[in-house]
Design an enzyme around this catalytic site. Structure first.
Site, PDB file in Angstrom:
ATOM      1  N   GLU A  28     -36.545  28.343  47.608  1.00 41.99           N
ATOM      2  CA  GLU A  28     -37.735  29.211  47.638  1.00 41.99           C
ATOM      3  C   GLU A  28     -37.491  30.280  46.578  1.00 41.99           C
ATOM      4  O   GLU A  28     -36.644  31.152  46.759  1.00 41.99           O
ATOM      5  CB  GLU A  28     -37.892  29.864  49.019  1.00 41.99           C
ATOM      6  CG  GLU A  28     -38.056  28.896  50.160  1.00 41.99           C
ATOM      7  CD  GLU A  28     -39.411  28.215  50.168  1.00 41.99           C
ATOM      8  OE1 GLU A  28     -40.332  28.695  49.476  1.00 41.99           O
ATOM      9  OE2 GLU A  28     -39.535  27.189  50.851  1.00 41.99           O
ATOM     10  N   CYS A  35     -41.872  37.987  46.734  1.00 41.47           N
ATOM     11  CA  CYS A  35     -41.992  36.767  45.934  1.00 41.47           C
ATOM     12  C   CYS A  35     -43.452  36.431  45.693  1.00 41.47           C
ATOM     13  O   CYS A  35     -43.813  35.873  44.666  1.00 41.47           O
ATOM     14  CB  CYS A  35     -41.282  35.623  46.625  1.00 41.47           C
ATOM     15  SG  CYS A  35     -41.777  35.436  48.331  1.00 41.47           S
TER      16      CYS A  35
HETATM   17  P1  NAD Z   1     -30.784  36.298  43.601  1.00 40.60           P
HETATM   18  O1  NAD Z   1     -31.110  34.932  43.144  1.00 40.60           O
HETATM   19  O2  NAD Z   1     -30.116  37.221  42.676  1.00 40.60           O
HETATM   20  O3  NAD Z   1     -29.860  36.251  44.894  1.00 40.60           O
HETATM   21  C1  NAD Z   1     -30.233  35.534  46.059  1.00 40.60           C
HETATM   22  C2  NAD Z   1     -28.986  35.193  46.835  1.00 40.60           C
HETATM   23  O4  NAD Z   1     -28.192  34.300  46.063  1.00 40.60           O
HETATM   24  C3  NAD Z   1     -28.093  36.376  47.161  1.00 40.60           C
HETATM   25  O5  NAD Z   1     -27.547  36.189  48.444  1.00 40.60           O
HETATM   26  C4  NAD Z   1     -27.012  36.284  46.097  1.00 40.60           C
HETATM   27  O6  NAD Z   1     -25.788  36.855  46.478  1.00 40.60           O
HETATM   28  C5  NAD Z   1     -26.870  34.789  45.940  1.00 40.60           C
HETATM   29  N1  NAD Z   1     -26.340  34.349  44.653  1.00 40.60           N
HETATM   30  C6  NAD Z   1     -26.354  34.998  43.461  1.00 40.60           C
HETATM   31  N2  NAD Z   1     -25.767  34.238  42.506  1.00 40.60           N
HETATM   32  C7  NAD Z   1     -25.403  33.083  43.102  1.00 40.60           C
HETATM   33  C8  NAD Z   1     -24.759  31.899  42.640  1.00 40.60           C
HETATM   34  N3  NAD Z   1     -24.399  31.741  41.373  1.00 40.60           N
HETATM   35  N4  NAD Z   1     -24.543  30.914  43.534  1.00 40.60           N
HETATM   36  C9  NAD Z   1     -24.931  31.037  44.820  1.00 40.60           C
HETATM   37  N5  NAD Z   1     -25.518  32.134  45.318  1.00 40.60           N
HETATM   38  C10 NAD Z   1     -25.756  33.150  44.466  1.00 40.60           C
HETATM   39  O7  NAD Z   1     -32.165  36.888  44.130  1.00 40.60           O
HETATM   40  P2  NAD Z   1     -32.433  38.342  44.711  1.00 40.60           P
HETATM   41  O8  NAD Z   1     -32.407  39.320  43.587  1.00 40.60           O
HETATM   42  O9  NAD Z   1     -31.560  38.573  45.899  1.00 40.60           O
HETATM   43  O10 NAD Z   1     -33.922  38.184  45.260  1.00 40.60           O
HETATM   44  C11 NAD Z   1     -35.042  38.305  44.452  1.00 40.60           C
HETATM   45  C12 NAD Z   1     -35.583  36.938  44.109  1.00 40.60           C
HETATM   46  O11 NAD Z   1     -35.854  36.220  45.316  1.00 40.60           O
HETATM   47  C13 NAD Z   1     -36.905  37.008  43.385  1.00 40.60           C
HETATM   48  O12 NAD Z   1     -36.922  36.105  42.323  1.00 40.60           O
HETATM   49  C14 NAD Z   1     -37.911  36.594  44.452  1.00 40.60           C
HETATM   50  O13 NAD Z   1     -39.089  36.047  43.941  1.00 40.60           O
HETATM   51  C15 NAD Z   1     -37.130  35.609  45.244  1.00 40.60           C
HETATM   52  N6  NAD Z   1     -37.714  35.440  46.575  1.00 40.60           N
HETATM   53  C16 NAD Z   1     -38.381  34.269  46.839  1.00 40.60           C
HETATM   54  C17 NAD Z   1     -38.965  34.077  48.082  1.00 40.60           C
HETATM   55  C18 NAD Z   1     -39.699  32.793  48.390  1.00 40.60           C
HETATM   56  O14 NAD Z   1     -39.879  32.494  49.565  1.00 40.60           O
HETATM   57  N7  NAD Z   1     -40.121  32.020  47.409  1.00 40.60           N
HETATM   58  C19 NAD Z   1     -38.858  35.049  49.071  1.00 40.60           C
HETATM   59  C20 NAD Z   1     -38.170  36.223  48.765  1.00 40.60           C
HETATM   60  C21 NAD Z   1     -37.595  36.399  47.515  1.00 40.60           C
END
Ligand code: NAD
Length: 501
Positions: free
Chosen positions: A271, A306
């Site tokens: 997502e 998001c």
């Molecule tokens: P992010 O991708 O930076 O991090 C998300 C999670 O992934 C965190 O727990 C982080 O620690 C982990 N992570 C980071 N690097 C990783 C790696 N290399 N391998 C595995 N895990 C890793 O996102 P964010 O800044 O926490 O959240 C914002 C983003 O989330 C935005 O792009 C937003 O659109 C998206 N979002 C999407 C939805 C949806 O349902 N589509 C809902 C909420 C947020």
């Protein structure tokens, strides 16, 4: 701490509760809290005032291995997976009741940790997570398999089985709610879960692990491993994780797919981000409502959504009238103290995100026309606040193309319906979209032509019910959270063929 009284209604009430708050900071593995194997911890900073809330145990390689091993053991013994769904339902309903009973404590944790307004964490985040658990608990003993058409000498059963060890990796914008959208269906279906909250907002996940345990979820079935991207990477590369359910950025989502390919081809559900268009057609019946909704679509949760309606497409003939109403509506959204129940906009999650948003606002100052906002706010608090910001721009500008994940709206005008749809679909994302029109046929036509997982007509962000699948087209991801379709992510489909004669 006594937290069953959920009746706090003033800033003073919340400040008083903050004084008594005892924050749990350890990993939760195999039914108990523990420090990380190498004693490593990381700082948890409140975006409200940049004060350090606590240090949280950091899950390193040994901890990830321990959590996955505990989850595997629990799964293989069948202590949860083999329970009658009716029994899993009873446990999950108790878990949901515990969330509701601890609502104020959890909402406060969420507000302190993520800077979200307390008015939202008490009405959306925590009750939403409880409701999600209740919904999947109630669903799981009412779903079954199929008897497939087959030759008369055969009986063909099509059943769903839990996939095994599910790792949920979640972001910080709705820390507990996004986690619940994963762990509720995963647990209901009988899986074991290893939850990795964001390093920017780990506290609610750490706390609810205990509530899950007390509700009767067996040891090893629900584990919480706070950590950063390295921790997430270890889970996504792990040979004994069967499925990663990820919510986060598109960039990290792509990496997770690679980790799955490099390891055991675990199922990957993503997502991801969005840049959702909100289209106002000239026959919109209620421009006041459309303007108010356009403002909340981008400023609710500081734009850290998001589904944020971050591209507003307005027909040229109503542009002037509509913009006046929009600017008026934006005034209702001003950063304030997140602990004050009257506050509509809280703090941006951390300094890095604040700087990222400000950098994109900077590019907007060059490429677009700033109509309101554009600056930081409440600097005297030490926290990370940004004014609601509106630009008028063109589709090629960075602020019209990139996900900002902050309170920044890009407004564009169009002349024809076809042009509006072309502009709306001109994005690498496809999470959500909206259209405002008085004509039912136009509404259906536009909805069909928009490449997005959710389309709202004459509204935005409606559908708090769990009944609607939620997820994206294109680079907004795959699979769906919420609804019975979410169970598809956490189950394998099995065909069993019985020869009768
Ligand atoms: P992010 O991708 O930076 O991090 C998300 C999670 O992934 C965190 O727990 C982080 O620690 C982990 N992570 C980071 N690097 C990783 C790696 N290399 N391998 C595995 N895990 C890793 O996102 P964010 O800044 O926490 O959240 C914002 C983003 O989330 C935005 O792009 C937003 O659109 C998206 N979002 C999407 C939805 C949806 O349902 N589509 C809902 C909420 C947020």
């Amino acid at each position: 701490m006594e937290t069953t009284l959920n009746a706090r209604s003033s800033l003073a009430d919340w400040l008083a509760l903050r004084e008594t708050l005892a924050i749990e900071t350890r990993l939760f593995i195999d039914g108990a809290y523990r420090e990380s194997a190498n004693g490593q911890r990381f700082d948890c900073i409140s975006p409200i005032d940049s004060r350090k809330l606590c240090e949280v145990a950091y899950a390193g390689a040994a901890d990830v291995d321990a959590a996955v091993a505990a989850a595997r053991r629990a799964f293989d013994t069948g202590v949860w997976a083999d329970r009658n769904p009716r029994e899993r339902k009873a446990v999950l309903l108790r878990f949901a009741a515990a969330l509701r009973a601890h609502q104020d404590e959890l909402a406060l944790l969420e507000t302190l940790d993520a800077g979200k307004p307390i008015a939202d964490t008490t009405t959306v985040d925590i009750p939403g997570a409880a409701y999600c658990l209740e919904w999947f608990a109630e669903a799981i003993d009412k779903t079954g398999g199929e008897v497939a058409a087959a030759d008369h000498h055969l009986l063909g059963l099509v059943t769903r089985e839990p996939v095994g060890v599910v790792s949920a990796i979640v972001p910080w914008n709705f820390p507990l709610l996004m986690a619940a959208w994963k762990f509720a269906p995963a647990l209901a279906a009988g899986n074991s879960v290893v939850l990795k909250p964001s390093e920017k907002s780990p506290l609610s996940a750490v706390r609810v692990a205990q509530l899950a345990h007390e509700a009767g979820i067996p040891a090893g079935v629900f584990n919480v491993v706070p950590g950063d991207g390295e921790t997430g990477k270890r889970l996504a590369l792990h040979q004994d994780v069967d499925c990663v359910a990820f919510t986060g950025s598109t960039g990290v989502g792509k990496q997770i797919m690679q980790y799955a390919a490099q390891s055991n081809l675990k199922r990957v559900w993503l997502e991801l981000g969005g840049k959702s268009p909100n289209i106002v057609l000239p026959d919109c019946a209620d421009l006041d409502r459309a303007a108010r909704t356009a403002a909340s679509a981008i400023f609710y949760n500081m734009g850290e959504m998001c589904t944020a309606g971050s591209r507003l497409l307005v027909h040229r003939s109503i542009r002037e009238r509509f913009m006046a109403k929009l600017l008026e509506a934006a005034r209702a959204w001003q950063p304030g103290n997140p602990l004050d129940p009257a506050t509509t906009m809280g703090a941006i999650i951390d300094r890095a995100q604040q700087e990222r948003v400000l950098a994109l606002i900077g590019s907007g100052r060059v490429e677009a026309t700033l109509l309101t906002g554009g600056k930081t706010a409440r600097e005297e608090t030490g926290g990370f606040y940004i004014e609601p910001t509106i630009f008028e721009t063109t589709p090629a500008s960075r602020i019209a193309r990139e996900e900002i994940f902050g309170p920044v709206l890009a407004v564009m005008t169009f002349d024809t319906l076809d042009e509006a749809i072309r502009m709306a679909n001109d994005s690498e994302y496809g999470l959500a979209a909206a259209v405002w029109t008085a004509d039912l046929a136009t509404a259906h036509d536009v909805s069909r032509r928009l490449r997005a997982g959710t389309v709202w007509v004459n509204c935005y962000d409606e559908g708090g019910d769990m009944n609607f699948p939620f997820g994206g087209y294109r680079q907004s991801g795959n699979g769906r959270d919420k609804s019975l379709h979410a169970l598809e992510k956490y189950t394998e489909l099995k065909s069993t063929l019985l020869r009768l004669r």
